[in-house]
Write a protein that holds these residues in place. Structure first.
Motif, PDB file in Angstrom:
ATOM      1  N   ALA A   1       0.837  -1.204   0.000  1.00 43.56           N
ATOM      2  CA  ALA A   1       0.000   0.000   0.000  1.00 43.56           C
ATOM      3  C   ALA A   1       0.871   1.252   0.000  1.00 43.56           C
ATOM      4  O   ALA A   1       0.561   2.234  -0.686  1.00 43.56           O
ATOM      5  CB  ALA A   1      -0.931   0.000   1.210  1.00 43.56           C
ATOM      6  N   GLU A   2       1.960   1.215   0.729  1.00 42.27           N
ATOM      7  CA  GLU A   2       2.845   2.376   0.788  1.00 42.27           C
ATOM      8  C   GLU A   2       3.479   2.658  -0.571  1.00 42.27           C
ATOM      9  O   GLU A   2       3.617   3.826  -0.981  1.00 42.27           O
ATOM     10  CB  GLU A   2       3.943   2.147   1.837  1.00 42.27           C
ATOM     11  N   GLU A   3       3.844   1.600  -1.298  1.00 38.62           N
ATOM     12  CA  GLU A   3       4.420   1.797  -2.636  1.00 38.62           C
ATOM     13  C   GLU A   3       3.389   2.391  -3.590  1.00 38.62           C
ATOM     14  O   GLU A   3       3.715   3.257  -4.418  1.00 38.62           O
ATOM     15  CB  GLU A   3       4.950   0.470  -3.170  1.00 38.62           C
ATOM     16  N   LEU A   4       2.148   1.933  -3.484  1.00 36.15           N
ATOM     17  CA  LEU A   4       1.102   2.528  -4.310  1.00 36.15           C
ATOM     18  C   LEU A   4       0.921   3.997  -3.946  1.00 36.15           C
ATOM     19  O   LEU A   4       0.795   4.861  -4.825  1.00 36.15           O
ATOM     20  CB  LEU A   4      -0.218   1.778  -4.151  1.00 36.15           C
ATOM     21  N   GLY A   5       0.906   4.284  -2.646  1.00 30.97           N
ATOM     22  CA  GLY A   5       0.764   5.676  -2.208  1.00 30.97           C
ATOM     23  C   GLY A   5       1.861   6.561  -2.774  1.00 30.97           C
ATOM     24  O   GLY A   5       1.597   7.680  -3.235  1.00 30.97           O
ATOM     25  N   ASP A   6       3.089   6.058  -2.782  1.00 30.75           N
ATOM     26  CA  ASP A   6       4.203   6.825  -3.349  1.00 30.75           C
ATOM     27  C   ASP A   6       3.983   7.081  -4.834  1.00 30.75           C
ATOM     28  O   ASP A   6       4.249   8.184  -5.339  1.00 30.75           O
ATOM     29  CB  ASP A   6       5.521   6.074  -3.139  1.00 30.75           C
ATOM     30  N   ALA A   7       3.500   6.048  -5.546  1.00 29.70           N
ATOM     31  CA  ALA A   7       3.260   6.188  -6.985  1.00 29.70           C
ATOM     32  C   ALA A   7       2.169   7.219  -7.260  1.00 29.70           C
ATOM     33  O   ALA A   7       2.278   8.044  -8.186  1.00 29.70           O
ATOM     34  CB  ALA A   7       2.882   4.837  -7.590  1.00 29.70           C
ATOM     35  N   ILE A   8       1.114   7.202  -6.451  1.00 31.74           N
ATOM     36  CA  ILE A   8       0.016   8.162  -6.636  1.00 31.74           C
ATOM     37  C   ILE A   8       0.493   9.572  -6.340  1.00 31.74           C
ATOM     38  O   ILE A   8       0.250  10.509  -7.121  1.00 31.74           O
ATOM     39  CB  ILE A   8      -1.185   7.786  -5.740  1.00 31.74           C
ATOM     40  N   ARG A   9       1.178   9.755  -5.225  1.00 29.73           N
ATOM     41  CA  ARG A   9       1.659  11.094  -4.864  1.00 29.73           C
ATOM     42  C   ARG A   9       2.624  11.641  -5.907  1.00 29.73           C
ATOM     43  O   ARG A   9       2.588  12.831  -6.252  1.00 29.73           O
ATOM     44  CB  ARG A   9       2.309  11.072  -3.476  1.00 29.73           C
ATOM     45  N   SER A  10       3.492  10.771  -6.430  1.00 30.35           N
ATOM     46  CA  SER A  10       4.427  11.196  -7.461  1.00 30.35           C
ATOM     47  C   SER A  10       3.686  11.629  -8.723  1.00 30.35           C
ATOM     48  O   SER A  10       4.099  12.572  -9.406  1.00 30.35           O
ATOM     49  CB  SER A  10       5.390  10.046  -7.788  1.00 30.35           C
TER      50      SER A  10
ATOM     51  N   LEU B   1      -4.219   7.871   0.309  1.00 28.10           N
ATOM     52  CA  LEU B   1      -4.543   9.134  -0.359  1.00 28.10           C
ATOM     53  C   LEU B   1      -4.481  10.317   0.602  1.00 28.10           C
ATOM     54  O   LEU B   1      -4.684  11.458   0.179  1.00 28.10           O
ATOM     55  CB  LEU B   1      -5.935   9.056  -0.991  1.00 28.10           C
ATOM     56  N   LYS B   2      -4.224  10.074   1.862  1.00 24.04           N
ATOM     57  CA  LYS B   2      -4.172  11.163   2.837  1.00 24.04           C
ATOM     58  C   LYS B   2      -3.082  12.155   2.433  1.00 24.04           C
ATOM     59  O   LYS B   2      -2.013  11.787   1.954  1.00 24.04           O
ATOM     60  CB  LYS B   2      -3.918  10.628   4.253  1.00 24.04           C
ATOM     61  N   GLY B   3      -3.420  13.424   2.619  1.00 25.03           N
ATOM     62  CA  GLY B   3      -2.487  14.480   2.273  1.00 25.03           C
ATOM     63  C   GLY B   3      -2.634  15.011   0.866  1.00 25.03           C
ATOM     64  O   GLY B   3      -2.091  16.071   0.550  1.00 25.03           O
ATOM     65  N   LEU B   4      -3.360  14.305  -0.002  1.00 24.91           N
ATOM     66  CA  LEU B   4      -3.596  14.814  -1.351  1.00 24.91           C
ATOM     67  C   LEU B   4      -4.609  15.957  -1.307  1.00 24.91           C
ATOM     68  O   LEU B   4      -5.384  16.091  -0.355  1.00 24.91           O
ATOM     69  CB  LEU B   4      -4.108  13.702  -2.270  1.00 24.91           C
ATOM     70  N   ASN B   5      -4.636  16.735  -2.371  1.00 24.36           N
ATOM     71  CA  ASN B   5      -5.553  17.875  -2.475  1.00 24.36           C
ATOM     72  C   ASN B   5      -6.909  17.357  -2.974  1.00 24.36           C
ATOM     73  O   ASN B   5      -7.291  17.548  -4.128  1.00 24.36           O
ATOM     74  CB  ASN B   5      -4.958  18.911  -3.432  1.00 24.36           C
ATOM     75  N   LEU B   6      -7.635  16.714  -2.091  1.00 24.74           N
ATOM     76  CA  LEU B   6      -8.842  15.968  -2.448  1.00 24.74           C
ATOM     77  C   LEU B   6     -10.043  16.901  -2.572  1.00 24.74           C
ATOM     78  O   LEU B   6     -10.426  17.571  -1.621  1.00 24.74           O
ATOM     79  CB  LEU B   6      -9.123  14.900  -1.390  1.00 24.74           C
ATOM     80  N   LYS B   7     -10.678  16.895  -3.745  1.00 25.23           N
ATOM     81  CA  LYS B   7     -11.791  17.800  -4.017  1.00 25.23           C
ATOM     82  C   LYS B   7     -13.122  17.081  -4.207  1.00 25.23           C
ATOM     83  O   LYS B   7     -14.184  17.718  -4.170  1.00 25.23           O
ATOM     84  CB  LYS B   7     -11.504  18.635  -5.262  1.00 25.23           C
ATOM     85  N   GLY B   8     -13.106  15.762  -4.427  1.00 28.41           N
ATOM     86  CA  GLY B   8     -14.359  15.043  -4.619  1.00 28.41           C
ATOM     87  C   GLY B   8     -14.114  13.562  -4.817  1.00 28.41           C
ATOM     88  O   GLY B   8     -13.000  13.132  -5.156  1.00 28.41           O
ATOM     89  N   PHE B   9     -15.190  12.798  -4.590  1.00 20.97           N
ATOM     90  CA  PHE B   9     -15.116  11.344  -4.673  1.00 20.97           C
ATOM     91  C   PHE B   9     -16.410  10.804  -5.275  1.00 20.97           C
ATOM     92  O   PHE B   9     -17.480  11.401  -5.097  1.00 20.97           O
ATOM     93  CB  PHE B   9     -15.000  10.710  -3.277  1.00 20.97           C
ATOM     94  N   ASP B  10     -16.308   9.663  -5.935  1.00 22.20           N
ATOM     95  CA  ASP B  10     -17.517   8.872  -6.169  1.00 22.20           C
ATOM     96  C   ASP B  10     -17.243   7.388  -5.990  1.00 22.20           C
ATOM     97  O   ASP B  10     -16.105   6.928  -6.067  1.00 22.20           O
ATOM     98  CB  ASP B  10     -18.192   9.190  -7.519  1.00 22.20           C
TER      99      ASP B  10
END
Length: 328
Positions: free
Chosen positions: A218-227, A271-280
């Motif tokens: 999960a941490e590796e995925l988080g790094d990939a998403i943040r990058s 996804l914590k810390g991302l600039n989250l504006k909406g979800f579905d």
């Protein structure tokens, strides 16, 4: 802080009582004094196989009464930081996809104008297109984080441009998303040909197929998403068929070889810390799951989304306090 809207206290009112709102939040069609709203989008005319996801919001709300305000996985007491309501369902026109798209996007405008974060419960996945149209009007091109077993980047289906398999191609064509800062996660299952995956990459999306994701933490995925997304505004879309059918049988196009609800929780928390504006959260088809575990999974993911909003708000408040303390 004083929170105006929060769930009914289950130690004062039994969970089986009352009108079924998400997490037993107040039913209020308001954009005042809230950080987030939960809204249903009961539309399934974009479905290409099994239909009935128009009843998804009702099913998800029904099982969500067991959700509690403290999330130990993120160590956050949601309503110590957030005010939120169940906004009810957005109005749609069954059978008329383009008219429904206009209605959905227009109804999201007053929510987004107040910088409120919507958590939208579908409905089939085609509803993500009007969600993104509304987001782009408010924030400009947005980063898409997409959990799914399908890329949904077909050009047409039976010669038509709009379905639950085409919206993320339309989103690029309409310049709603920045594909260079967007990522698709969990793709698997049989394809019509190799171009089904290449098309998404050709549009500019980064794609992490299920086989690769199975080898990542999960941490590796988080790094990939943040990058990938950086500081850009982010919209997160979660199709329940990202989950293995053993965890989410109630969906229209299930694919074996998927992920557990535990894995999904860990991925979403990254996804914590991302600039989250909406979800579905989309594609819950309750008629195919009398056990209701699919709706329960979707409710749990919605809960994680709300928890992320609270986590981000707590961290931002802590940063502000730290700055003020340094100035003293």
């Amino acid at each position: 802080m004083t929170v105006k809207y929060q769930p009914v206290n289950a130690q004062e009112s039994p969970r089986f009582s009352g009108i079924k709102t998400f997490m037993r939040l107040p039913y209020e069609k308001t954009a005042e004094d809230v950080d987030f709203v939960v809204a249903g989008v009961p539309f399934d005319t974009g479905g290409t196989f099994a239909v009935g996801t128009r009843f998804g919001p009702e099913a998800v709300r029904s099982v969500s009464s067991l959700l509690k305000p403290y999330n130990p996985g993120l160590d956050v007491d949601i309503f110590a930081y957030c005010s939120g309501v169940d906004y009810g369902d957005l109005d749609v026109n069954p059978g008329y996809i383009e008219d429904s798209y206009d209605r959905i996007a227009n109804q999201l405008k007053p929510i987004l104008d107040q910088a409120i974060v919507p958590i939208l419960i579908g409905g089939d996945h085609s509803v993500s297109l009007p969600h993104l149209r509304a987001m782009a009007k408010r924030y400009g091109k947005i980063s898409l984080v997409h959990f799914d077993s399908h890329g949904d980047t077909w050009d047409t289906y039976f010669g038509k441009k709009f379905s639950h398999g085409t919206m993320f191609r339309r989103a690029v064509e309409e310049e709603l998303v920045d594909p260079s800062a967007s990522i698709q996660i969990g793709m698997r299952g049989g394809l019509y040909g190799p171009d089904d995956l290449r098309d998404a990459e050709g549009l500019g999306y980064q794609v992490i197929p299920a086989d690769r994701l199975k080898k990542m933490s999960a941490e590796e995925l988080g790094d990939a998403i943040r990058s990938r997304v950086g500081c850009q505004p982010v919209f997160v879309t979660f199709d329940v068929d990202f989950l293995d059918p053993s965890f989410a049988p109630g969906t229209g196009t299930p694919e074996i070889g998927g992920f557990s609800t535990y894995e999904a929780q860990q991925f979403v928390r990254e996804l914590k810390g991302l600039n989250l504006k909406g979800f579905d959260i989309v594609e819950v088809l309750p008629d195919r799951d009398p056990t209701k575990i699919t709706a329960l999974a979707a409710a749990g993911i919605g809960y994680e989304f709300i928890s992320l909003i609270a986590w981000n708000k707590r961290e931002k408040e802590a940063e502000v306090r730290a700055v003020l303390n340094r100035r003293r």
